[in-house]
Design an enzyme around this catalytic site. Structure first.
Site, PDB file in Angstrom:
ATOM      1  N   LEU A   1       0.865  -1.182   0.000  1.00 32.47           N
ATOM      2  CA  LEU A   1       0.000   0.000   0.000  1.00 32.47           C
ATOM      3  C   LEU A   1       0.904   1.234   0.000  1.00 32.47           C
ATOM      4  CD1 LEU A   1      -2.666   1.478   0.219  1.00 32.47           C
ATOM      5  CD2 LEU A   1      -2.679   1.026   2.661  1.00 32.47           C
ATOM      6  N   ALA A   2       1.436   1.545  -1.164  1.00 31.87           N
ATOM      7  CA  ALA A   2       2.395   2.646  -1.295  1.00 31.87           C
ATOM      8  C   ALA A   2       2.400   3.077  -2.756  1.00 31.87           C
ATOM      9  CB  ALA A   2       3.787   2.203  -0.847  1.00 31.87           C
ATOM     10  N   GLU A   3       1.760   4.204  -3.028  1.00 32.95           N
ATOM     11  CA  GLU A   3       1.552   4.613  -4.412  1.00 32.95           C
ATOM     12  C   GLU A   3       2.854   4.951  -5.135  1.00 32.95           C
ATOM     13  OE1 GLU A   3      -2.138   4.689  -2.240  1.00 32.95           O
ATOM     14  OE2 GLU A   3      -0.204   5.660  -1.802  1.00 32.95           O
TER      15      GLU A   3
ATOM     16  N   GLN B   1      -5.552   2.701  -6.825  1.00 36.82           N
ATOM     17  CA  GLN B   1      -6.940   2.360  -6.531  1.00 36.82           C
ATOM     18  C   GLN B   1      -7.898   3.540  -6.650  1.00 36.82           C
ATOM     19  OE1 GLN B   1      -8.334   0.512  -2.546  1.00 36.82           O
ATOM     20  NE2 GLN B   1      -7.544  -1.161  -3.797  1.00 36.82           N
ATOM     21  N   PHE B   2      -7.489   4.700  -6.154  1.00 37.03           N
ATOM     22  CA  PHE B   2      -8.306   5.908  -6.245  1.00 37.03           C
ATOM     23  C   PHE B   2      -7.390   7.092  -6.535  1.00 37.03           C
ATOM     24  CE2 PHE B   2     -10.571   3.136  -3.295  1.00 37.03           C
ATOM     25  CZ  PHE B   2     -11.861   3.150  -3.794  1.00 37.03           C
TER      26      PHE B   2
ATOM     27  N   ASP C   1      -7.766   9.905  -5.516  1.00 39.77           N
ATOM     28  CA  ASP C   1      -7.672  10.657  -4.264  1.00 39.77           C
ATOM     29  C   ASP C   1      -6.387  10.330  -3.501  1.00 39.77           C
ATOM     30  OD1 ASP C   1     -10.991  11.231  -3.910  1.00 39.77           O
ATOM     31  OD2 ASP C   1     -10.389   9.419  -4.962  1.00 39.77           O
TER      32      ASP C   1
ATOM     33  N   ILE D   1      -3.458   9.150  -5.101  1.00 37.95           N
ATOM     34  CA  ILE D   1      -2.336   9.044  -6.030  1.00 37.95           C
ATOM     35  C   ILE D   1      -1.199  10.011  -5.696  1.00 37.95           C
ATOM     36  CG2 ILE D   1      -3.016  10.781  -7.754  1.00 37.95           C
ATOM     37  CD1 ILE D   1      -2.323   8.693  -9.918  1.00 37.95           C
TER      38      ILE D   1
ATOM     39  N   PRO E   1       0.941  10.651  -3.244  1.00 42.18           N
ATOM     40  CA  PRO E   1       2.306  10.231  -2.871  1.00 42.18           C
ATOM     41  C   PRO E   1       3.153   9.807  -4.073  1.00 42.18           C
ATOM     42  CG  PRO E   1       0.716   9.319  -1.339  1.00 42.18           C
ATOM     43  CD  PRO E   1      -0.079   9.928  -2.457  1.00 42.18           C
TER      44      PRO E   1
ATOM     45  N   HIS F   1     -13.043  10.089  -1.905  1.00 38.71           N
ATOM     46  CA  HIS F   1     -13.336   9.087  -2.920  1.00 38.71           C
ATOM     47  C   HIS F   1     -14.041   9.706  -4.121  1.00 38.71           C
ATOM     48  CE1 HIS F   1     -12.676   6.503   0.595  1.00 38.71           C
ATOM     49  NE2 HIS F   1     -12.360   5.568  -0.265  1.00 38.71           N
TER      50      HIS F   1
END
Length: 710
Positions: A439-441, A463-464, A466, A468, A470, A510
């Site tokens: 879990l690390a964009e 995933q979203f 919102d 992105i 990072p 979201h």
């Protein structure tokens, strides 16, 4: 210079290097310092426009070069790796050309500042200025090798592949404060990748000392909990100690025992850059103590004491080097800077044009039955077909796999993404090609950039939109600039799939759109389909083109009935930069995209039924490039235009479209360019607030009627 044919075992077992090798190393060190000094003079003369040096780092770099294999191993440098670059084979004149901004600069064609190394001959991937972005890319490059060992057919598609290749990633101590350093170590250890992280610790990040940067003052001590990470410290100003340490960590990586960290304690005898004065924050005593550790002084003393050379012989060597560097400098000054008309060159591929006829099969679909499928279905079918066609494609991101623990697939149906776009891909193509990420964009995009540099075609999912942000450093400063900053030598054909948009009662985190942050980034293609058929064709174009693509998928549109389509077959492509007239009209032009296409169509029908107004509706489909030709043709016929988009009104897509219309089409306008968009605020969760904030069909209808009656 290091060579690919070098026998690693001989070097590791040979003990101290002989006089000839020591003298060769010293020559490289002296050359690096001489270029630094020469550029300093040219900087004062206004012939070099920025100044940064590798002084104090030379010993560990030439020692490391004795164990690596340019053209076989892979290298991610930072801006103090002058000696290492020379040792791998880059010439002094090639380095000087960059400082002078010459078009002949092989690393960047005059696009980057000095010491931003890059060379396809030696697998030195184009370096950039942001600190720490190289870490995840190095991990991605190593990961490409890992995937190739598990998928033999992939090997012939990579730029180079060797069974015992390693990836060398260098950085200063200050850069280890970046979060991406820790993300990279996490993934490198998790996958046991052969990445050698070299921390060249000169104890300062510009003016910030190491004890302020790092808890306890030693990054290597903080890393002892990482499994399979070999940590070796050395005196980076001492040739022999650096050689010992470099051999140890390179061997660890080549034996596939995991990643390694070489923590080399160096010095920085010159200021951080030409715009810095270290005397403002370092005491005379501290600077004098540093000078006593100068690697050139120590190497010269060692050569004389061991009998490898006399003082007179070293004097002659140093004089010869300075003369050679001066001659190279004079020659480099004769090269011209890039011509002004080349300023836009290399933003995108010069050979593969996704706006051209090779990507236009829209008028000849090969439908596979007449069953109407959702956007999710057709995106999934596109991914399936493209992965069958091209072994270079990998799909990864958070939650994209059916199940990371593959043994569970005998008992569970599999996830395949929050919205099921990637469902079944792992089951069909295996966990080597479809897999979950942390879990690390930034981790996702950075690794993809590194894999693409080696010739792979990553399709990654955030995933979203919102979340992105990072990854925005990797997207804006790395993904989008790779081709431009390397004058076309390197590319990053990565597809970043990301969901966006409101109308789902998703609240602040979201429901974001944010498309203009990507369209404002040169070098990116930005695509935004409104229906299943376009999504299928545009995604296929995105995967097959050679440019980085931000592929925006609206969550609200994923399973709508109104935008379903039949499967158009594996060759169906929609070219970028071609809008579509989805409803012809005479009186008003409505330019729109995404979720506003359906609302604009409904508004246009209502305007005609209630008021007799004939509104033409244009679906942009692609925001970068923007199809002004289709817009212009419509405006010249209707003479009135409105732009309807989902994001906030101010600084949105409508602002750009309106400005271009004013610039290019003003003589044909019979009224002002109107805009319908969201309020200038976040999208709230409560249904009544969401409805008030986001543009609705009635808002578009009101705009059409008001504009028609102007």
């Amino acid at each position: 210079m290091a060579t690919q044919e070098r026998d690693l075992g001989t070097h590791l077992d040979s003990g101290h290097p002989g006089p000839d090798r020591l003298l060769a190393w010293y020559r490289t060190m002296v050359t690096a310092r001489a270029i630094d000094d020469r550029e300093a003079k040219l900087y004062k003369q206004g012939k070099v426009f920025f100044l940064i040096s590798g002084a104090g780092h030379e010993a560990v770099q030439v020692a490391l070069a004795d164990f690596v294999r340019p053209g076989s191993d892979w290298f991610y440098f930072y801006y103090r790796d002058r000696a290492l670059s020379l040792a791998l084979g880059v010439s002094p004149m090639e380095q000087l050309l960059q400082g002078m901004g010459a078009e002949a600069d092989p690393a960047s064609g005059g696009r980057q500042m000095p010491c931003h190394y890059g060379d396809t001959r030696f697998n030195i991937v184009s370096a950039s200025s942001p600190t720490g972005t190289q870490f995840l890319q190095a991990v991605g490059a190593a990961e490409a090798g890992l995937r190739a060992t598990r998928q033999p057919e992939l090997r012939r598609h990579l730029r180079t592949f060797a069974e015992n290749e390693i990836v060398v990633c260098t950085a200063g101590d200050g850069t280890t404060s970046e979060g991406e350093f820790w993300e990279a170590l996490n993934t490198a250890c998790n996958l046991k990748l052969p990445v050698l992280f070299v921390v060249e610790d000169n104890e300062y990040a510009i003016s910030v000392p190491v004890e302020v940067q790092t808890a306890g003052g030693s990054v290597s001590r903080l890393l002892t909990g990482f499994p399979d990470l070999k940590i070796v410290e050395c005196d980076g100003t001492d040739l022999l100690d650096s050689h010992r340490a470099a051999g140890e960590v390179v061997r660890w990586c080549r034996e596939r025992r995991g990643p390694a960290l070489l923590h080399a304690h160096t010095i920085r005898p010159y200021s951080h850059s030409g715009s810095d004065d270290e005397s403002a924050y370092r005491t005379p005593a501290e600077r004098a103590a540093q000078d006593r550790r100068d690697p050139l002084r120590k190497a010269r003393r060692m050569l004389i004491e061991t009998g490898a050379a006399t003082a007179a012989e070293l004097d002659r060597l140093e004089a010869d080097v300075r003369a050679a560097v001066a001659a190279a400098s004079d020659q480099a000054l004769e090269y011209p800077q890039p011509a002004p008309e080349t300023a836009m060159k290399w933003l995108y591929s010069e050979t593969v044009d996704p706006t051209g006829p090779d990507f236009d099969t829209e008028d000849r679909p090969a439908f596979r039955g007449d069953r109407q499928l959702t956007m999710v279905d057709l995106l999934n079918r596109c991914l399936q077909g493209e992965m069958e066609r091209d072994p270079r494609i990998v799909v990864f991101g958070q939650d994209v796999a059916d199940a990371s623990r593959e043994e569970a697939l005998s008992e569970v149906k599999g996830k395949g993404g929050v919205f099921k776009v990637t469902h079944g891909l792992q089951t069909r193509f295996g966990g080597n090609r479809v897999y979950n990420s942390p879990l690390a964009e930034a981790n996702i995009v950075g690794r993809a950039v590194g894999m693409a540099a080696r010739g792979m075609r990553p399709v990654v999912e955030i995933q979203f939109v919102d979340y992105i942000w990072p990854a925005f450093m990797q997207i804006r400063n790395e993904l989008a600039t790779m081709r431009y900053r390397s004058a076309g030598s390197w590319a990053a054909p990565v597809v970043v799939r990301v969901t966006y948009g409101g109308y789902i009662k998703g609240g602040i985190y979201h429901s974001q759109t944010g498309a203009t942050l990507f369209t404002h980034t040169a070098g990116l293609r930005v695509v935004l389909p409104s229906n299943a058929l376009d999504a299928n064709g545009l995604l296929r174009t995105a995967i097959r083109c050679d440019d980085p693509v931000i592929f925006l998928e609206h969550k609200h549109l994923y399973r709508q009935v109104h935008n379903k389509g039949a499967d158009p077959g594996p060759g169906y492509m929609v070219p970028f930069g071609r809008a579509k007239v989805v409803r012809p009209g005479r009186d008003v032009t409505v330019v729109t995209c995404g979720a506003l296409v359906k609302r604009s169509l409904d508004a246009a029908r209502a305007a005609e039924a209630r008021h007799g107004i004939s509104a033409e509706v244009i679906d942009l489909r692609c925001l970068s490039p923007l199809d002004m030709e289709t817009i212009g043709d419509s405006v010249r016929r209707t003479n009135k235009v409105m732009v309807a988009h989902e994001d906030a009104l101010s600084w949105g897509i409508g602002s750009e479209v309106a400005a271009r219309i004013a610039d290019e089409l003003f003589p044909w306008l019979d009224g002002p360019v109107r805009r319908v968009a969201a309020l200038d605020t976040w999208v709230a969760y409560a249904p009544e607030l969401e409805r008030a904030i986001l543009p609705q069909t009635d808002d578009v209808l009101e705009g059409i009627v008001g504009l028609a009656g102007y």
